[in-house]
Design an enzyme around this catalytic site. Structure first.
Site, short mmCIF file in Angstrom:
data_model
loop_
_atom_site.label_atom_id
_atom_site.label_comp_id
_atom_site.label_asym_id
_atom_site.label_seq_id
_atom_site.Cartn_x
_atom_site.Cartn_y
_atom_site.Cartn_z
CG ASP A 14 66.47 67.39 28.82
OD1 ASP A 14 66.44 67.88 30.17
OD2 ASP A 14 65.68 67.99 27.90
CG ASP A 109 67.79 69.89 32.98
OD1 ASP A 109 67.92 70.75 32.21
OD2 ASP A 109 66.67 68.86 32.90
CD GLU A 110 68.95 70.71 27.77
OE1 GLU A 110 69.20 70.84 26.61
OE2 GLU A 110 68.35 71.57 28.44
P1 TTP Z 1 64.21 71.94 30.80
O1 TTP Z 1 65.15 70.74 30.69
O2 TTP Z 1 64.06 72.63 29.54
O3 TTP Z 1 62.65 71.31 31.27
P2 TTP Z 1 62.37 70.13 32.36
O4 TTP Z 1 63.61 69.53 32.64
O5 TTP Z 1 61.77 70.91 33.46
O6 TTP Z 1 61.45 69.28 31.36
P3 TTP Z 1 61.57 68.24 30.45
O7 TTP Z 1 61.18 66.97 30.97
O8 TTP Z 1 61.13 68.59 29.10
O9 TTP Z 1 63.29 68.19 30.09
O10 TTP Z 1 64.60 72.83 32.11
C1 TTP Z 1 65.40 72.11 33.00
C2 TTP Z 1 65.20 72.86 34.32
O11 TTP Z 1 65.43 74.43 33.88
C3 TTP Z 1 63.63 73.41 34.65
O12 TTP Z 1 63.33 72.00 35.42
C4 TTP Z 1 63.55 74.22 35.22
C5 TTP Z 1 64.47 75.30 34.71
N1 TTP Z 1 63.86 76.31 33.55
C6 TTP Z 1 63.73 77.50 34.19
O13 TTP Z 1 64.26 77.89 35.21
N2 TTP Z 1 62.89 78.33 32.95
C7 TTP Z 1 62.67 78.02 31.89
O14 TTP Z 1 62.02 78.73 30.87
C8 TTP Z 1 62.88 76.47 31.44
C9 TTP Z 1 62.55 76.00 30.17
C10 TTP Z 1 63.46 75.68 32.22
MG MG Z 2 65.00 68.46 31.55
#
Ligand code: TTP
Ligand code: MG
Length: 352
Positions: A14, A109-110
């Protein structure tokens, strides 16, 4: 004891505050400052994410922009650049595929990687993958390593940002014991409250409930919970699953009586669908768009059209048509798109 098969090795990877990290990388003057990405400053805007500096102020993904600004008045808010995020996502995916063909993306991103067949140990492999990603993109990732998807996914949150956590098979029971039930797949506010009334806060607490008791309270999902709270999860990593449709729907706390009230809900539903689409299925060809209504009496209707591209105006026309079919008050509106079919079966992407 059951006969041992080779235990699986799953990595959940992630990226850290993905969109925000990309923005800061591309504008180095933002480094160290709180940054959010997404919605406009008015009341309707919502952040997609924010960097860790902003999180210290209590700013979160999916938070309305006005609330984020209340918590962090100096928050720098940037517009989304989905094309850039998609490109980086492609680079990252290519790196993951060097290690195994079994890569199951969950979003841009995951992803889950099944590295069971790889000769390397999974912990060091995760380290190498993260290093390669950083070298290539200057973006950091976190990883969870475990014997199944459930454990790997939970573990990847524990050392964020830029860290990793491995749970070996033998460590799973202890790992689950103290874990809040909220961390399990499928547990939202309602289930959590119900569990709370049963005096259940952790997976350890839940392990004391019999299968029968869980089914009594949660129906079929109770059977899943029985396994999940023990860290048991047999779901395979399924590479590049394709869904046939993507939709966004909302159930309203009070039923909507008029078409005007329904139309008022459209812009937000539409924005969310578009954001979801850009993130999850950006390259697929859309063949149809549809509007689904569920009425107060739980009947439903769907209107769909081929050959339209999704726009607010097109969805409004479908909504008008769907509403006119009955005139009953509306408890749910869903907007969605269908994709060109492939030979693969429909499998719902389970958003673990
Ligand atoms: P996430 O992996 O949930 O968040 P993140 O990568 O920003 O932070 P973390 O370090 O906790 O992993 O989500 C990945 C991307 O997806 C994030 O950068 C933006 C997008 N996203 C949205 O557009 N809406 C949302 O509600 C969420 C949770 C994420
Ligand atoms: Mg993330």
């Amino acid at each position: 004891m059951e006969p041992e098969t080779k235990s699986r090795a799953i990595i959940h990877l992630d990226m850290d505050c993905f969109y925000a990290a990309i923005e800061v990388r591309d504008q180095p003057s933002l480094k160290g400052k709180p940054v959010g990405v997404g919605g406009a400053r008015d009341r309707r805007g919502v952040l997609t994410t924010c960097n860790y500096e902003a999180r210290e102020f209590g700013v979160r993904s999916a938070m309305p922009t006005f609330m984020a600004l209340q918590r962090c008045p100096n928050l720098i808010i940037l517009p989304t650049r989905f094309d850039v995020y998609r490109k980086e996502s492609g680079v990252i995916r290519e790196i993951m595929h060097r290690f195994t063909p079994l890569v199951e993306p969950l979003s841009l991103d995951e992803a889950y990687l099944d590295v069971t067949a790889h000769p390397g140990a999974p912990g060091p492999l995760a380290q190498i993958i993260r290093q390669l990603i950083f070298r290539k993109t200057k973006l950091t990732a976190s990883a969870g390593i475990g014997p199944n998807k459930l454990v790997a996914k939970i573990a990847s949150d524990l050392k964020k940002p830029n860290g990793q956590f491995e749970v070996e098979k033998e460590e799973v029971p202890a790992f689950m014991q103290e874990l809040p039930v909220r961390k399990l797949w499928g547990i939202g506010d309602v289930t959590e409250q119900k569990l709370d009334r049963l005096g259940i806060a952790t997976c350890g607490d839940m392990q004391r409930l019999s299968r029968a008791k869980l089914v009594e309270n949660f129906g079929k999902f109770g059977l899943e919970l029985f396994d999940l709270c023990r860290g048991i999860d047999d779901r395979p990593v399924e590479p590049d699953r394709e869904r046939k449709s993507l939709s966004n729907e909302e159930t309203f706390s009070t039923d909507l009586e008029t078409l005007a009230e329904c139309e008022e809900k459209l812009p937000e539903l539409f924005e969310e669908l578009m954001a979801d689409l850009a993130q999850k299925e950006s390259v697929r060809t859309i063949t149809k768009i549809f509007v689904k209504l569920k009425f107060a009496d739980f009947t439903r209707t769907t209107v769909e059209r081929a050959g339209l591209s999704p726009s607010l105006e097109q969805f409004r026309l479908l909504l008008d048509e769907a509403f006119a079919r009955t005139g009953k008050s509306v408890r749910l509106i869903g907007l969605g798109v269908r994709f060109a079919s492939t030979e693969q079966d429909e499998t719902q992407l389970s958003l673990l």
